[in-house]
Design a protein around this motif. Structure first.
Motif, PDB file in Angstrom:
ATOM      1  N   LYS A  13       3.337 -25.080 -12.367  1.00  0.00           N
ATOM      2  CA  LYS A  13       3.392 -25.388 -10.938  1.00  0.00           C
ATOM      3  C   LYS A  13       4.833 -25.461 -10.434  1.00  0.00           C
ATOM      4  O   LYS A  13       5.111 -26.069  -9.417  1.00  0.00           O
ATOM      5  N   THR A  14       5.762 -24.830 -11.167  1.00  0.00           N
ATOM      6  CA  THR A  14       7.166 -24.879 -10.766  1.00  0.00           C
ATOM      7  C   THR A  14       7.390 -24.061  -9.506  1.00  0.00           C
ATOM      8  O   THR A  14       6.878 -22.951  -9.363  1.00  0.00           O
ATOM      9  N   LEU A  15       8.150 -24.627  -8.590  1.00  0.00           N
ATOM     10  CA  LEU A  15       8.439 -23.982  -7.305  1.00  0.00           C
ATOM     11  C   LEU A  15       9.929 -24.130  -7.018  1.00  0.00           C
ATOM     12  O   LEU A  15      10.467 -25.229  -7.054  1.00  0.00           O
ATOM     13  N   LEU A  16      10.574 -23.008  -6.718  1.00  0.00           N
ATOM     14  CA  LEU A  16      11.975 -23.013  -6.331  1.00  0.00           C
ATOM     15  C   LEU A  16      12.075 -22.732  -4.845  1.00  0.00           C
ATOM     16  O   LEU A  16      11.552 -21.723  -4.367  1.00  0.00           O
ATOM     17  N   LEU A  17      12.700 -23.653  -4.100  1.00  0.00           N
ATOM     18  CA  LEU A  17      12.938 -23.473  -2.664  1.00  0.00           C
ATOM     19  C   LEU A  17      14.419 -23.177  -2.467  1.00  0.00           C
ATOM     20  O   LEU A  17      15.266 -23.957  -2.897  1.00  0.00           O
ATOM     21  N   VAL A  18      14.722 -22.056  -1.813  1.00  0.00           N
ATOM     22  CA  VAL A  18      16.113 -21.681  -1.569  1.00  0.00           C
ATOM     23  C   VAL A  18      16.286 -21.479  -0.059  1.00  0.00           C
ATOM     24  O   VAL A  18      15.740 -20.534   0.505  1.00  0.00           O
ATOM     25  N   ASP A  19      16.996 -22.401   0.570  1.00  0.00           N
ATOM     26  CA  ASP A  19      17.234 -22.334   2.017  1.00  0.00           C
ATOM     27  C   ASP A  19      18.479 -23.149   2.323  1.00  0.00           C
ATOM     28  O   ASP A  19      18.678 -24.211   1.737  1.00  0.00           O
ATOM     29  N   ASP A  20      19.299 -22.665   3.248  1.00  0.00           N
ATOM     30  CA  ASP A  20      20.536 -23.387   3.572  1.00  0.00           C
ATOM     31  C   ASP A  20      20.357 -24.391   4.705  1.00  0.00           C
ATOM     32  O   ASP A  20      21.297 -25.072   5.080  1.00  0.00           O
ATOM     33  N   ASP A  21      19.148 -24.531   5.213  1.00  0.00           N
ATOM     34  CA  ASP A  21      18.832 -25.525   6.241  1.00  0.00           C
ATOM     35  C   ASP A  21      18.359 -26.790   5.519  1.00  0.00           C
ATOM     36  O   ASP A  21      17.194 -26.925   5.169  1.00  0.00           O
ATOM     37  N   GLU A  22      19.300 -27.706   5.274  1.00  0.00           N
ATOM     38  CA  GLU A  22      19.025 -28.879   4.444  1.00  0.00           C
ATOM     39  C   GLU A  22      17.835 -29.720   4.919  1.00  0.00           C
ATOM     40  O   GLU A  22      16.960 -30.054   4.118  1.00  0.00           O
ATOM     41  N   PRO A  23      17.748 -30.082   6.213  1.00  0.00           N
ATOM     42  CA  PRO A  23      16.595 -30.877   6.639  1.00  0.00           C
ATOM     43  C   PRO A  23      15.263 -30.144   6.417  1.00  0.00           C
ATOM     44  O   PRO A  23      14.286 -30.738   5.977  1.00  0.00           O
TER      45      PRO A  23
END
Length: 184
Positions: A13-23
Motif C-alpha cells: 500500500k506504499t504511495l509516493l506523493l510528489v508535489d511542490d505545493d506543501e499545503p
C-alpha cells in the motif's frame, strides 16, 4: 466502497506523493492515509527520484510541473524500478499533449488540478477498463479559465503585460478579466 478499494490495493500500500505545493501535499497525504495507504511525500524532482529508487512505491501521485523540473522524470524513475506501479500525474495545465506524454512515459492516469482525494483514489485503483465516475461538482468552464489565468498571472510575478503576452491576449482584455470577481 472502502472494502472494494482494499481488495484492489493488495498487500503493498506504499504511495509516493510528489508535489511542490506543501499545503496540498500535506492534506492529500492525510486523506490518503485514511484510505489505507502508507504515504511518503517529496516536494522536488530530486527527492522524488531518490525515493523512487530507494523504495519504489506501488502507487504514486506526481505533479507535472515542479520547482526543479518535470514530474515525468519521477515517473520514469519509478517505472525503471517497478513496472507494476500505478501512477497518476496531476497538473494545473490540462493539455492533451502533456496527457499523452505522461501516459507514454508510464503514467496510469492523468488528472487536472484541482483533484480531490476521492478522484485520485479512483484513478489509482481503477482497473483501466472503465472510466472513473465524473466528479459530483465539477468546476465550470469559466472557473477553469479564471484559475488558469490566475496561475499564469502569479507565475509572471503579477505582471499584466507579460501575462497577456504569454496568454496571447490583449493587455486591456486581461485587465478587465482580472478586475472582476472569480466565477463560481
Amino acid at each position: 466502497m472502502a472494502e472494494a478499494a482494499e481488495d484492489r490495493m493488495g498487500e503493498d500500500k506504499t504511495l509516493l506523493l510528489v508535489d511542490d505545493d506543501e499545503p496540498f501535499v500535506k492534506r492529500l497525504a492525510r486523506a490518503m492515509e485514511k484510505r489505507g495507504f502508507e504515504v511518503e511525500t517529496a516536494e522536488t524532482v530530486a527527492e522524488g527520484r531518490n525515493m523512487a529508487k530507494a523504495r519504489p512505491p506501488a502507487y504514486a501521485v506526481v505533479d507535472l510541473r515542479l520547482g526543479d523540473g518535470n514530474g515525468l522524470d519521477v515517473v520514469e524513475a519509478i517505472r525503471e524500478k517497478r513496472e507494476d506501479s500505478r501512477i497518476v500525474v496531476l497538473t494545473g495545465y490540462g493539455a492533451i499533449a502533456t496527457a499523452v506524454a505522461a501516459v507514454k512515459i508510464g503514467a496510469t492516469d492523468y488528472l487536472s488540478k484541482p483533484a480531490d482525494a476521492n478522484q485520485i483514489t479512483a484513478a489509482l485503483l481503477s482497473d483501466g477498463e472503465d472510466l472513473p465516475p465524473p466528479p459530483e461538482n465539477p468546476m465550470s468552464a469559466d472557473r477553469v479559465r479564471w484559475e488558469h489565468i490566475q496561475r499564469i498571472y502569479e507565475q509572471c510575478d503579477r505582471n499584466v503585460s507579460e501575462t497577456a503576452r504569454r496568454l496571447n491576449m490583449h493587455r486591456r482584455t486581461l485587465q478587465r478579466i482580472l478586475a472582476k470577481r472569480s466565477p463560481r
